[in-house]
Scaffold this motif. Structure first.
Motif, short mmCIF file in Angstrom:
data_model
loop_
_atom_site.label_atom_id
_atom_site.label_comp_id
_atom_site.label_asym_id
_atom_site.label_seq_id
_atom_site.Cartn_x
_atom_site.Cartn_y
_atom_site.Cartn_z
N LEU A 132 0.83 -1.20 0.00
CA LEU A 132 0.00 0.00 0.00
C LEU A 132 0.86 1.25 0.00
O LEU A 132 0.60 2.21 -0.71
CB LEU A 132 -0.89 0.03 1.25
N LEU A 133 1.90 1.22 0.84
CA LEU A 133 2.71 2.43 1.01
C LEU A 133 3.60 2.68 -0.20
O LEU A 133 3.91 3.82 -0.51
CB LEU A 133 3.58 2.30 2.26
N PHE A 184 9.45 5.21 3.51
CA PHE A 184 8.17 5.65 2.94
C PHE A 184 8.26 7.07 2.39
O PHE A 184 8.10 7.28 1.19
CB PHE A 184 7.05 5.48 3.97
N PRO A 185 8.55 8.09 3.21
CA PRO A 185 8.65 9.43 2.60
C PRO A 185 9.79 9.56 1.61
O PRO A 185 9.68 10.28 0.62
CB PRO A 185 8.84 10.37 3.80
N LEU A 186 10.89 8.85 1.85
CA LEU A 186 12.02 8.98 0.93
C LEU A 186 11.67 8.50 -0.47
O LEU A 186 12.17 9.04 -1.46
CB LEU A 186 13.22 8.17 1.45
N VAL A 198 -0.83 8.83 -2.08
CA VAL A 198 -0.66 7.52 -1.44
C VAL A 198 -1.07 7.57 0.02
O VAL A 198 -1.73 6.66 0.54
CB VAL A 198 0.80 7.05 -1.58
N THR A 199 -0.71 8.65 0.70
CA THR A 199 -1.07 8.80 2.12
C THR A 199 -2.58 8.81 2.28
O THR A 199 -3.14 8.11 3.14
CB THR A 199 -0.47 10.09 2.68
N ALA A 200 -3.25 9.60 1.44
CA ALA A 200 -4.70 9.68 1.54
C ALA A 200 -5.34 8.33 1.29
O ALA A 200 -6.29 7.93 1.96
CB ALA A 200 -5.22 10.72 0.56
N SER A 542 -2.34 -5.48 -11.13
CA SER A 542 -2.04 -4.05 -11.00
C SER A 542 -2.81 -3.38 -9.87
O SER A 542 -2.52 -2.26 -9.52
CB SER A 542 -2.32 -3.34 -12.32
N ASP A 543 -3.79 -4.07 -9.29
CA ASP A 543 -4.55 -3.47 -8.20
C ASP A 543 -3.79 -3.66 -6.89
O ASP A 543 -3.57 -4.78 -6.45
CB ASP A 543 -5.92 -4.17 -8.12
N VAL A 544 -3.42 -2.57 -6.29
CA VAL A 544 -2.59 -2.67 -5.09
C VAL A 544 -3.35 -3.34 -3.95
O VAL A 544 -2.75 -3.84 -3.01
CB VAL A 544 -2.08 -1.26 -4.70
#
Lengths: 641, 433
Positions: A132-133, A184-186, A198-200, A542-544
């Motif tokens: 997901l992330l 994650f943020p990197l 992605v966060t939302a 392709s669906d996460v």
């Protein structure tokens, strides 16, 4: 006459049969769920009460829709499902034996608790969250996963709440040798819009990413709202290299002003250009014109020098000189025209983004002002995890339901605001409220749903696919899912496949000699070899949100005859081979060890008869290979029931 | 050298085709998804039998990283942005190739070049998806990659080899068309297909027995109500076995080709990959995609691009010649492109950066009017001055050339149908022969 499989398993396992066992597998003949005695009281009363509410709400909905829920799943299959969902693997014959040896009234709830405490549960969740992330991390996702997965697995193994998880990932800051949560943020530091999307999606169940380029086509999000949300990440800065904070190579994630970022980036480019020895000189033979076009003027040189000086300063004073420079349109234009391509691009982006992300604002319109408390990202997490947030708890609840029952109460699982496909909306609200009451305890919701009657339902007969799909949508029948690559790899390894993994197979995934292992890389070499083979065979969907593999040609070839699919030695031992052809034993009994190991159940008499009739006692090892082949290549093996 | 038949089956009537396959493999094949595939192909076969053209094939040469248009198909020599290389003119005024692509220039009469392709996507991941699917990437919808579309629409279900093969590079996704149309990956041209040999080492009777055992289990599971799962499993097992037993897998091996021909293609992944592509097309494969990596030249653009062109030029030119000699070119659409172009301005690192403002695509074969050039850019190559072409336009053109109905609708997600090709695009009629 329907064979009571679980009963047969108990007999075969040699355990004592209790009278209550017979009630477990009796199929319900009416629409009602199995008698209450079959599902024991759960240790934690709050979860139990919520489970009862959950089941009641669904039952009412089914009744209103005229839906007949599927018959409850046979207990052996229930164990297989639970084991796959929570431990990420099919149950071993020993685990099956131990399970059926326990008192029937309490064993389901106990098994659930044991599974939630199992480190493999943390790993299973880690795989899901990792995907997901890193959903939009592109080509680097695999590399980054090596840092993120271990961190996730470690964090999720201990007691953890969803708000804690969100805070440690979204507001991650600091410096470390091993990136862990910083990964994650990197991954998205070059595009905060992507990070915002992605966060939302992962934490709030909102698909706002479409709104980054234009107002959302079918949801209510406006581009301005998206930009205000993304602005919470505008100060994010990440890098890696030799860091004084860690006294060596490491990773760093900080919140700094955008000016800082520009200054550093321009300085980097200048250093890189100087290093190549191409300052104002010719780019290459015959390239004088190109060089002239890129020659720096005094204005430009001064600007860069100024920015370099600013880079040395720290603190709020940084903002003014650049802002002043930008405000002078002529100087800005000249600087722009003279900067080399990359730097010019940076400057343009910077100016554009100053406007775009100057103001941060929450998606539900709650007011926000810079400088109030902590950094923007911290403020974002505060808002996300607050009890009043409309989406956070509901998103997590919906995802747990979808993970265990195949679909969320709202579908797609992470489109809470845009989707019109919702069942029993009040139930999702109730789950979200309960989760908040429990402080966001991650295991709480898994406990609630796994103990439900809904989770114990069997699959629909899909001779009529439309009707089956409708029942599955209403959670009145459980979809037959396939395995994720990790589940398949773990299951095969547990079977003993790959025990004899050739040195060649392991070597294929090993690093070249002499190269140090990157920090965080770990894992069993056999598992890595097998995962690499599976990855090669079957590209991800392709669906996460749906990480399952479908059997395709390369995977079928691998399972039919790859090295990894050879029948394991433990299923070809002398005693087992003798048992296979022992005329004193019942046919089901003779093939039992193979069935238990692969399909997690006992064989039906007709199956056992058909299989044994085709096997040649004169060549027992070959017969065992053939039997194993059939079991591992049949459709049922690949189904998470 | 004798020509091998292109398809495993002779042209059969639709009914004969259906009954033959049903007879051979049981009613399970009328599982959802398979019948429509059969019908599509049967329709195409029928049309062929009735005199309409045979279904076309696709070869996509993907230049990963964004090839510089200024060093390939839209050179601007002697200008501030042109870089050091000269240009080679063609017979048509105003149309030239970079000096590093002489063989392709010599074959300009067979080629069509679009010089005015444009998009808004400047990041590799998004642009790659855009140029492979024809749609702006959207996380909610799994658009299929071009090769999967072609395999789905034009693939022969009776083919013993997979309909879509990809050589090198990360595999594209079949999206909502399903895993049956996923690319079959070949990591290296000439490498043997993994896990085939052990199947072959067994006696047929033993394989029959194993499959019968598996079928016994599948029958039981199906009787419980798992029709879809069993149908899918049967299908993939059958195709895997058919592939394993097929003599056509020798197409994957290159040893039989003459050394001279192999040399003409070039001893590179791309060169040998295109040779492999030709062999696969001859054995019934419908779509082949090849990945040529390295074009993302932010640093040292000129020597790097030159080296890449030195691989591309002989490989692609020889491939076109080879197809033509074997009578395959007329029915094979060859496309060569990347995800964007590169900046006219040369950077401080002697490189060019991403530039989706105007870039190129090359087409040849199947229905393409050779000797065409579409669109033009200004003197420095910084903007389009003539006939802009969007990516949807390009995909509409592909659909027209491949004779695929791009307006077909699919339920990409439960709520949103989508068409196969973006309806906003219009085919470039100037390119259609």
């Amino acid at each position: 006459m329907r064979v009571k499989w679980s009963l047969a398993v108990v007999l075969l396992a040699g355990a004592l049969v209790t009278a209550a066992a017979s009630s477990q597998s009796a199929p319900a003949s009416t629409a009602a769920a199995p008698p209450a005695a079959a599902l024991p009281a759960v240790a934690l009363p709050v979860a139990a009460a919520l489970t009862a509410e959950f089941d009641a709400a669904l039952a009412a909905a089914w009744s209103a829709q005229g839906l007949v829920p599927a018959a409850p799943l046979d207990e052996a299959r229930w164990l297989r499902r639970l084991s796959l969902d929570l431990r990420g693997t099919i149950p071993s014959p020993e685990e099956i034996e131990r399970y059926f040896a326990r008192p029937p009234a309490t064993r389901r709830a106990e098994e659930i608790e044991a599974a939630l405490a199992d480190p493999r549960f943390a790993e299973t969740l880690a795989f899901q969250w990792n995907d997901l992330l890193l959903a939009e991390a592109g080509k680097d996702a695999e590399k980054t996963a090596r840092w993120l997965k271990p961190w996730l697995a470690e964090r999720l193994a201990g007691p953890i709440t969803f708000p804690q998880l969100a805070r440690e990932l979204v507001a991650a800051a600091g410096a470390a040798r091993v990136p862990g949560a910083f990964a994650f943020p990197l991954s998205y530091r070059d595009s905060i819009e992507t990070l915002a999307g992605v966060t939302a999606r992962a934490f709030l169940g909102l698909q706002i990413q479409c709104a980054q380029c234009h107002d959302h086509p079918y949801d209510h999000w406006k581009q301005a709202e998206f930009n205000r949300f993304a602005a919470f990440f505008a100060e994010l800065r990440g890098d890696h290299g030799v860091l004084s904070e860690v006294g060596g190579p490491g990773f760093r994630v900080l919140d700094r002003s955008p000016e800082w970022d520009l200054a550093d980036r321009l300085a980097d480019l200048e250093r890189a250009a100087a290093k190549m020895g191409r300052d104002d000189g010719a780019m290459m033979a015959g390239g004088d014109r190109a060089a002239a076009a890129n020659r720096r003027t005094p204005v430009e040189a001064a600007a860069l020098a100024e920015l370099r000086a600013l880079a040395k300063e720290r603190g709020p004073g940084v903002a003014r000189p650049i802002a002043a420079f930008i405000a002078d349109g002529e100087a800005l234009a000249e600087l722009r025209a003279r900067l080399p391509g990359d730097a010019r691009e940076l400057l343009d982006r910077y100016v554009e983004r100053r406007e775009k992300f100057s103001e941060a604002g929450h998606l539900d319109g709650r007011p926000y002002a810079d400088g109030a408390v902590g950094t923007r990202r911290q403020a974002l997490v505060d808002w996300m995890t607050a009890a009043e947030n409309p989406w956070f708890a509901a998103a997590q609840a919906n995802r747990v339901v979808a993970t265990l029952l195949g679909k969320g109460l709202t579908d797609p699982v992470d489109d809470l605001s845009g989707s019109s496909d919702r069942i029993v909306p009040a139930l999702l609200e109730r789950l979200a409220a309960a989760l908040i009451e429990q402080g966001g305890d991650l295991r709480f919701l898994y406990r609630v749903v796994a103990n439900s009657r809904a989770y114990a339902l069997g699959a629909a007969d899909d001779a009529d696919p439309t009707e089956a799909a409708r029942r599955e949508r209403w959670l009145a029948a459980h979809p037959r899912r396939t395995f994720t690559p990790e589940q398949l790899a773990q299951s095969l390894l547990q079977l003993g496949v790959g025990e004899g993994a050739s040195d060649a197979a392991i070597a294929r995934t090993a690093r070249p000699a002499g190269r140090a292992a990157p920090l965080g890389e770990q894992g069993d070499p056999r598992e890595n070899a097998l995962l690499a083979e599976l990855a090669r065979c079957s590209p991800r969907r392709s669906d996460v949100n749906d990480r399952t593999l479908e059997v395709n040609i390369p995977l079928a070839l691998l399972l039919r005859h790859g090295e990894e699919a050879a029948a394991p030695e433990r299923l070809k031992s002398e005693p087992l081979l003798a048992r296979l052809f022992d005329p004193e034993r019942a046919e089901c009994d003779r093939v039992a060890p193979w069935f238990l190991a692969t399909l997690s159940r006992a064989a039906r008499p007709a199956e056992a008869a058909a299989l044994l009739a085709a096997l040649d006692p004169a060549k027992p090892r070959a017969a065992a290979d053939d039997l194993f082949f059939a079991l591992v290549n049949c459709a049922e093996f690949h189904v998470n029931p | 050298m004798s020509r091998r038949p292109l398809l495993a089956t002779a042209a059969l009537s639709r009914r004969a085709l259906l009954s033959r396959l049903v007879g051979a493999c049981g009613a399970a094949f009328l599982a959802p998804g398979f019948l429509p595939l059969l019908q599509r192909h049967a329709r195409a076969q029928e049309a062929a039998a009735g005199g309409a053209p045979t279904p076309r094939r696709l070869v996509l040469v993907w230049l990963e990283g964004g090839p510089s248009q200024l060093e390939t198909f839209d050179p601007k020599p002697g200008t501030a942005t042109g870089g050091p290389f000269r240009a080679l003119p063609t017979e048509r005024a105003g149309w030239s190739f970079s000096e590093r692509l002489p063989k392709l220039r010599d074959r300009a009469g067979k080629l069509a070049v679009v010089r005015s392709l444009h998009s808004k996507e400047g990041s590799h991941a998004r642009a790659r998806l855009l140029l492979h699917t024809g749609f702006v990437p959207n996380p909610s919808v799994a658009y299929p990659t071009l090769g999967s579309i072609v395999a789905h629409q034009l693939g022969d279900p009776a083919s013993e080899l997979p309909s879509f093969v990809q050589v090198a590079g990360p595999p594209g996704s079949p999206g909502y068309l399903g895993v049956a149309h996923a690319p079959f990956l070949v990591a290296r041209p000439g490498a043997k297909v993994a896990n085939l040999a052990p199947e072959r080492a067994l006696e047929r009777a033993r394989v029959d027995r194993r499959d019968a055992l598996r079928e016994a289990l599948d029958g039981g599971f199906e009787a419980e109500g798992a029709h879809a799962a069993v149908a899918r499993n049967r299908e993939q097992q059958r195709r895997a076995r058919r592939l394993a037993e097929s003599p056509r897998t020798r197409a994957f091996e290159l040893d039989g080709e003459s050394a001279k021909l192999r040399q003409a293609y070039g001893d590179t992944t791309l060169g040998q990959g295109l040779l492999l592509a030709r062999r696969l097309l001859e054995e019934g494969v419908t779509a082949v995609e090849l990945h040529h990596d390295g074009w993302d030249t932010h640093i040292d653009n000129f020597p790097k691009t030159a080296a890449l062109c030195d691989e591309l030029d002989p490989a692609l030119a020889t491939f076109l010649d080879d197809l033509e000699t074997r009578g395959l070119l007329a029915d094979t659409l060859v496309v060569c492109m990347g995800e964007f172009g590169r900046t006219p301005a040369i950077s401080a690192r002697n490189g060019r950066d991403h530039w989706p403002v105007n870039y190129c695509a090359l087409l040849a074969g199947g229905g393409v009017k050779g000797g065409s050039v579409v669109g033009a850019t200004d003197e420095l190559g910084q903007s389009i001055v003539e006939r802009p072409v969007s990516v949807p336009d390009l995909f509409a053109t592909f659909a027209a050339l491949l004779r695929i109905d791009g307006s077909q609708e699919f339920q990409a997600t439960p709520r949103r149908p989508t068409t196969l090709v973006d309806p906003d695009g219009a085919a470039i009629t100037e390119l259609l022969a």
